[in-house]
Design a protein around this motif. Structure first.
Motif, mmCIF file in Angstrom:
data_model
loop_
_atom_site.group_PDB
_atom_site.id
_atom_site.type_symbol
_atom_site.label_atom_id
_atom_site.label_comp_id
_atom_site.label_asym_id
_atom_site.label_seq_id
_atom_site.Cartn_x
_atom_site.Cartn_y
_atom_site.Cartn_z
ATOM 1 N N GLN A 137 43.746 34.280 40.328
ATOM 2 C CA GLN A 137 42.539 34.865 39.739
ATOM 3 C C GLN A 137 41.967 35.911 40.689
ATOM 4 N N LEU A 138 41.711 37.093 40.177
ATOM 5 C CA LEU A 138 41.085 38.169 40.939
ATOM 6 C C LEU A 138 39.868 38.670 40.183
ATOM 7 N N LYS A 140 37.546 41.458 38.855
ATOM 8 C CA LYS A 140 37.670 42.871 38.521
ATOM 9 C C LYS A 140 36.452 43.630 39.036
ATOM 10 N N LEU A 145 43.232 47.130 41.651
ATOM 11 C CA LEU A 145 43.797 45.868 42.116
ATOM 12 C C LEU A 145 44.867 46.081 43.176
ATOM 13 N N ALA A 168 43.234 44.795 46.865
ATOM 14 C CA ALA A 168 42.744 43.480 46.463
ATOM 15 C C ALA A 168 43.880 42.478 46.301
ATOM 16 N N ALA A 169 44.983 42.915 45.692
ATOM 17 C CA ALA A 169 46.116 42.008 45.495
ATOM 18 C C ALA A 169 46.711 41.583 46.831
ATOM 19 N N SER A 172 44.472 39.085 48.706
ATOM 20 C CA SER A 172 44.498 37.733 48.145
ATOM 21 C C SER A 172 45.624 36.907 48.750
ATOM 22 N N THR A 207 36.624 38.103 35.696
ATOM 23 C CA THR A 207 37.798 37.572 36.385
ATOM 24 C C THR A 207 39.067 37.847 35.588
#
Length: 584
Positions: A137-138, A140, A145, A168-169, A172, A207
């Protein structure tokens, strides 16, 4: 330094004393000096030393590792006491306080070294045929991303093509290149294209949930430390074959880029040096850009006359493997919210121009490192430009500002001296045989023949000025750059460019400038000479621009000299980017 410095850590004191011995360093030394004298750093070092000392002393090892259990036993004994006193009540109240019990529990955890993360046990009966799936889950936001997807050519499934460093990816730690995408926000991506997946992402709010089949074949790649200087301009929005325009990194010629990943043969990941944005962007790799320039030169001969090659054609990109030259790749999508005129002048130092050799050099990126100024290291200043642009006059004016500091090497010649000339002052007079021999040995950085006599500048004369601690100022023929730009000399090369043609004519006419193309008489520049100056300047920049460290437009001599003085000061006082081989 205040009186408290007497109790400072000896290592800090020695480091600060060594730093004060540095003669120059500018802001970097001042910053380090202030840091080393800060009370906060001193306090941190004291805490560190005490922790290290305690770790080496056996008496600081825990006596018990079950203090909470002992406390419970004491608590039970207290309940059996018949006579109740004031001290009894205080002890009972203390043992029941949650903060006291939390301290004891923490003590036991540390004593038992029970502070490492615990992974869940592997299920005893795991079906080997079941497919492992991970849910990611990221949140937005306006930030992309930082990943691209593609359709796998063999399986037809949607997979992660690349993960952008710092995005962001990547932050994570859960999404990796090669992961297969099963669902996005509960919507199956089976039989969908990357564009369909992008549409789902663009319509999502809050999300974003990915269901992925992890790729176990590839681990995360370590970030590279390579820095390069870009030798061309790049605009990702004008590149039709970049896998993801939103993931592209724009840059200009001369920008220093931090290459964080070269895993992809065609698209590198990079950041501009100094940018606060940690997410890397896509740039064409060296191989891809070289292929583009070759294709451009083969299809557009005008590029050989100084027209810059465009970033408009591509060999391929790795998301779908190599294609035919200039073929686009439709499957990669971002995970986003993610004539030459005759020569007029006869130049003394003119040597045969090897255009066929020079145009074969295809500059794309040059690996660089910082070169820090230090006592005894003086870099020569090299002014290059088209004939008539004013580089020799700028050299003379720079030397006139401080003749003791700025020096130009005495040229060599094979002609006999005139009555008014002195050997070693006006020229170094040598025999033609001797000069031809030294030229054969490669001892001259430039040489030429004029009216039957040889002229040249020796490398040894340049090194002699550098070793004396003075600044060597040169204005050689541009082809001499191939001999000058070496790790031994480490020159700072400034390109003197004329203003646009109309402005060039206007400024030179207003200044009553005399043509340097005619050695026999004093006259104004002709229209053809102005045009030749601009054309020659563009050609020099095309062939040798990758060697230039700076550029000054000589619109008027006073303004150009002011800029040159600032450049010279910066070279002597600031750390600058140079070819990496110069500092190794």
């Amino acid at each position: 330094m205040d009186s408290s410095a007497e109790h400072w850590d000896p290592a800090l004191t020695r480091l600060l004393a060594s730093l004060k011995e540095v003669q120059s360093g500018g802001e970097d030394v001042a910053f380090l000096s202030e840091l080393l004298q800060s009370k906060q750093l001193h306090a941190l070092v004291q805490v560190h030393n005490k922790i290290v000392a305690k770790g080496k002393d056996d008496k600081f090892y825990p006596i018990l590792s079950n203090a909470m259990q002992v406390t419970l036993e004491v608590f039970e004994l207290l309940h059996e006491v018949v006579t109740v006193s004031k001290e009894y009540g205080e002890l009972l109240s203390l043992l029941q306080k949650p903060h006291f019990q939390a301290i004891l529990c923490t003590h036991d955890a540390v004593a038992q070294k029970d502070y490492y993360p615990h992974l869940p046990d592997i299920p005893p009966e795991l079906d080997d045929e079941e497919e492992t799936v991970k849910i990611v889950q990221l949140v937005k936001s306006d930030e992309p991303l930082g990943a691209t997807i593609k359709t796998d050519e063999e399986t037809g499934k949607i997979v992660i093509a690349r993960v952008m460093h710092g995005g962001a990816a990547d932050r994570s730690g859960l999404i990796h290149a090669g992961d297969e995408v099963i669902e996005v926000n509960g919507i199956s991506v089976e039989n969908k294209t990357p564009a369909d997946v992008l549409s789902i992402l663009q319509s999502s709010e809050g999300t974003i949930t990915f269901k992925l089949v992890p790729s176990f074949g590839k681990g995360g790649s370590r970030e590279s430390k390579v820095r390069v200087r870009a030798l061309f301009n790049y605009n990702s929005s004008e590149d039709p074959y970049i896998p993801c325009k939103e993931a592209g990194l724009d840059f200009k010629k001369g920008d220093v880029l931090h290459i964080v990943s070269q895993d992809d043969a065609y698209w590198w990941q990079a950041r501009r040096e100094g940018d606060r944005v940690m997410r890397a962007g896509l740039i064409p790799s060296r191989a891809l850009q070289e292929g583009r320039i070759i294709h451009e030169r083969q299809t557009d001969p005008q590029t050989l006359e100084g027209k810059p090659a465009l970033c408009s054609s591509s060999n391929s990109n790795s998301d779908c493997g190599p294609k035919t030259p200039c073929s686009p790749t439709p499957t990669a999508t971002a995970l986003l919210p993610c004539k030459s005129t005759p020569k007029v002048k006869k130049v003394i130092y003119d040597i045969t121009e090897n255009d066929d050799f020079d145009r074969e050099i295809i500059p794309t990126y040059e690996e660089v490192a910082r070169l820090y100024p230090r006592p005894g290291m003086v870099r020569p200043i090299v002014l290059v430009g088209a004939p008539g642009v004013g580089r020799n006059e700028l050299r003379r004016r720079l030397i006139a500002t401080d003749p003791e500091k700025y020096v130009t090497p005495i040229p060599f010649t094979s002609r006999p001296p005139k009555a008014s000339e002195q050997n070693g002052k006006d020229y170094m007079f040598v025999s033609r045989e001797k000069m031809e021999q030294d030229i054969g040995y490669g001892k001259f950085i430039e040489h030429g023949e004029y009216k039957g006599n040889l002229y040249g500048t020796s490398e040894e004369s340049v090194e002699s000025i550098i070793n004396s601690g003075r600044v060597c100022v040169l204005s050689p023929h541009w082809q001499a750059l191939k001999m000058l730009r070496t790790p031994r000399l480490r020159p700072y090369i400034v390109f003197i460019r004329p203003p646009p043609l109309e402005r060039l004519v206007e400024t030179r006419t207003a200044a009553n400038a005399r043509s340097s193309f005619d050695k026999e008489s004093s006259r104004a520049f002709t229209e053809n000479e102005f045009s030749e100056m601009v054309r020659s300047s563009n050609r020099i920049n095309f062939l040798y621009g990758y060697m230039f460290d700076d550029e000054i437009v000589n619109e008027d001599l006073a303004g150009a000299l002011s800029q040159l003085l600032k450049v010279v000061w910066r070279v002597q006082s600031e750390p600058l980017w140079v070819p990496a081989s110069w500092v190794q």
